[in-house]
Write an enzyme that holds these catalytic residues in place. Sequence first.
Site, short mmCIF file in Angstrom:
data_model
loop_
_atom_site.label_atom_id
_atom_site.label_comp_id
_atom_site.label_asym_id
_atom_site.label_seq_id
_atom_site.Cartn_x
_atom_site.Cartn_y
_atom_site.Cartn_z
N THR A 1 0.83 -1.21 0.00
CA THR A 1 0.00 0.00 0.00
C THR A 1 0.87 1.27 0.00
OG1 THR A 1 -0.10 -0.16 2.39
CG2 THR A 1 -1.95 -1.08 1.18
N LYS B 1 2.31 1.77 -5.29
CA LYS B 1 1.20 2.41 -5.98
C LYS B 1 1.65 2.96 -7.33
CE LYS B 1 -1.95 6.21 -5.16
NZ LYS B 1 -2.20 7.34 -4.27
N HIS C 1 17.00 0.98 -9.63
CA HIS C 1 16.04 1.08 -10.73
C HIS C 1 16.65 1.70 -11.98
CE1 HIS C 1 15.29 5.22 -9.38
NE2 HIS C 1 14.62 5.44 -10.48
N ASP D 1 22.21 9.20 -1.98
CA ASP D 1 20.90 8.96 -2.58
C ASP D 1 21.01 8.59 -4.07
OD1 ASP D 1 18.08 8.89 -2.68
OD2 ASP D 1 18.00 10.94 -3.45
N HIS E 1 22.93 4.92 -8.38
CA HIS E 1 22.53 5.02 -9.79
C HIS E 1 23.70 5.42 -10.70
CE1 HIS E 1 18.72 4.67 -7.99
NE2 HIS E 1 18.45 5.95 -7.80
N TRP F 1 63.61 10.80 -4.40
CA TRP F 1 63.85 9.99 -3.20
C TRP F 1 62.77 10.29 -2.18
CZ3 TRP F 1 68.12 6.75 -3.36
CH2 TRP F 1 69.05 7.01 -4.38
C1 BG6 Z 1 15.68 7.74 -6.30
C2 BG6 Z 1 16.12 8.81 -5.35
O1 BG6 Z 1 16.47 6.60 -6.14
O2 BG6 Z 1 15.79 8.21 -7.63
C3 BG6 Z 1 15.32 10.07 -5.58
O3 BG6 Z 1 15.95 8.35 -4.03
C4 BG6 Z 1 15.35 10.47 -7.02
O4 BG6 Z 1 15.81 11.11 -4.76
C5 BG6 Z 1 14.98 9.31 -7.91
O5 BG6 Z 1 14.44 11.53 -7.18
C6 BG6 Z 1 15.11 9.66 -9.37
O6 BG6 Z 1 14.61 8.62 -10.15
P1 BG6 Z 1 13.94 8.90 -11.57
O7 BG6 Z 1 13.54 7.54 -12.02
O8 BG6 Z 1 12.79 9.83 -11.33
O9 BG6 Z 1 15.01 9.52 -12.41
#
Ligand code: BG6
Length: 794
Positions: free
Chosen positions: A46, A51, A216, A274, A279, A630
């Site tokens: 949820t 979502k 992701h 973050d 990423h 040296w």
């Molecule tokens: C997330 C971060 O992993 O990726 C966020 O925690 C960020 O802070 C987000 O906004 C960005 O992902 P995307 O898919 O919107 O580029």
Amino acid sequence: MLAQLYFKRLPGWWKMLVVAMCMALLACLQAQELQGHVSIILLGATGDLAKKYLWQGLFQLYLDEVGKGYSFSFHGAALTSTKQGQEFIAKVLESLSCPEDMAPGRCAELRGQFQQLSQYRHLRTSEDYMALSKDIEAQLQHKGLQEAGRIFYFSVPPFAYADIARNINSSCRPGPGAWLRVVLEKPFGHDRLSAQQLATELGSFFQEKEMYRVDHYLGKQAVAQILPFRDQNRKALDGLWNRHHVERVEIIMKETVDAEGRTSFYEEYGVIRDVLQNHLTEVLTLVAMELPHNISSSEAVLRHKLQAFRALRGLQKGSAVLGQYQAYSEQVRREQRKPDSFRSLTPTFAGILVHMDNLRWEGVPFLLMSGKALDERVGYVRILFRNQAYCAQNEKRWVADQSQCLPRQIVFYIGHGELGSPAVLVSRNLFRPSLPSKSWKEVEGRPRLHLFGRPLSDYYAYSPVREQDAYSVLISHIFHGRKDSFITTENLLASWVFWTPLLDSLAHEVPRLYPGGAENGHLLDFEFSGTQLRFSQQQLEQLVPGPGSAPKPSDFQVLQAKYRESPLISAWPEELIAKLAEDIEATAVRAVQRFGEFHLALSGGSSPVPLFEQLATRHYGFPWAHTHLWLVDERCVPLRDPESNFQGLQAHLLQHVRVPHYNVHPMPVHLHQRLCAEEDRGAQMYASEISALVTNSSFDLVLLGMGMDGHTASLFPQSPAGLEGTQLVVLTRSPSKPHERMSLSLPLINRAHKVAVLVMGRMKREITMLVSRVGHEPKKWPISGVLPSSGQLV
Ligand code: BG6
């Protein structure tokens, strides 16, 4: 009827063949039916992520896999009461969408089936987990299904991981022969140590092959295309994908949103943890790694990726620029009820300069940048190639696919921005790329659009035939067991090993404030030189007072131009370093003119780093080919250890200049696989080398520093070794770690033609004042024993 008619007319052998084929087909269809049942349990069903993306991703999985031999059930689980949960899920399921090319009737039919297969359950106690497992087993038995596997998707905060993991492990594992896959969402720790702890904890419940850690970005179509693109265009890229041709790589994720509503998370993490640690670093490794022969081998991809992590050169404070949007501190105060005086140091913007220590990428800058509250939302990886051509024709006649003088770049456009969709762009003057035509199509002309300084028509540009959300891509990869799209424990820890020292060193750094959006102007532009990154514009005011206010010029006393009877040069750091570097170069040039060579002994630690960098980047007339280097002292650690003085010299100077290898003389602290053992006679070996190569054992120049306790080289107060006597090189003990050291002795230092002592920083003020007053007391203050017998001291 028609088929029967044809069949009758076929010759006998044909009939047998057709029957055999039909049987094979039937067997295939039956086999598909026998693939088994998969239960997918979405924990945190949820929540926001579920979502926004996960239910849609699960539905997409169902659309892709329905009729291919598996049966499914989807269990949305959360702590919400059963009634509320059911209502929530019913609503979400109603809003699920199908691909554009699917007929509405078919879409409704499949959505209906998916709704039937999905249910909510309240999952909290270990009894709840046992009940879940029993229900799955009962369902399998009732329908006579074979179990293929179970997927548990953790869309919950990390503090809940351990309990859930324990419950799954003890009561929700599938029966024998079926697989278990648990899917984990970041954050995976806060630094190396916490990541290690979390990994160990999870490792006590699950096997490595069962864990799927999601980043992701690995599911974004343009990112997922990097390796296949490199693979399918091997021939064209083989000669180009290296330091000889690539000028720089930019890995960028700009956002317009800010952190409002998430500051409790953001305060603890900041932009580096973050976004960059995960990423952008993942993307970096896909660009930089050696390409395996078979990119469909997950194992090979992960192994090569790990090697790329290990080739990342350690970052220094100077490798980063940090910013924070102006409204941030106020948002934190409001959301977390902090006092009015509270100012956050958490960066919401970072630019980082990364280098790789391997032959393919040495010297190529990889720029990583991400920030909130910027002027646009866009993500991309841009590989810009060097331009070595000169075009004799007038610019007007340059044609995009022929002119070598136009910029040459490859861009994996992750999304948003001017283009508005993922894309792969290749400058027409590079080569026509090959992309899988089923999934990528050429972008239709958009004549007005300019990207990275060129009209879109200058590129071969491709975008996905069907745009897919990253989570849908990853859920499909989880289902198919494609582990290379996920973060293994080894890779995760390798990434934290790389980022943690930088994060520690930046912990108290004050980020530059920026207004947010288009108003940022050029405030966040940055530039690099060597290994250093800095904002292009000077900031005129310090808007956030840092912890401990900055020193003012009046904090410093004006010193006399003589210090302990020797010339004193005092200046602000940059000027001082510039002056010292000039002096060293002039001394070197003179020595080479007179004797054909220059013997320079250098100290380690942090003070000489800016000097090394100055010499490396500003002194092109330096006679490096005739210089012998040296070490004044060394810590008893292997030479490749980051604490080794030689390593500092290598990183900040040697790798940028051309000193012949045989002129570089590291101290032999690591012999017979042990460190500074008396019996190995390393000190004596170094002394013999000096005697053999340096006339009268008199260095042309020795560069020293001074510690806050008055030590110099590795000669420490109250430690008699090396202060007098005939030994040229000695083993000593430092009060701070690493304790074991090797050092030139005072008598050897005092034989030098010139000795320079470089002292910088406010912390050294007291000892500088003190030593200015004391006499010759090397036992108490070894620095006071530095007095060249016939040379000059500066
Ligand atoms: C997330 C971060 O992993 O990726 C966020 O925690 C960020 O802070 C987000 O906004 C960005 O992902 P995307 O898919 O919107 O580029």
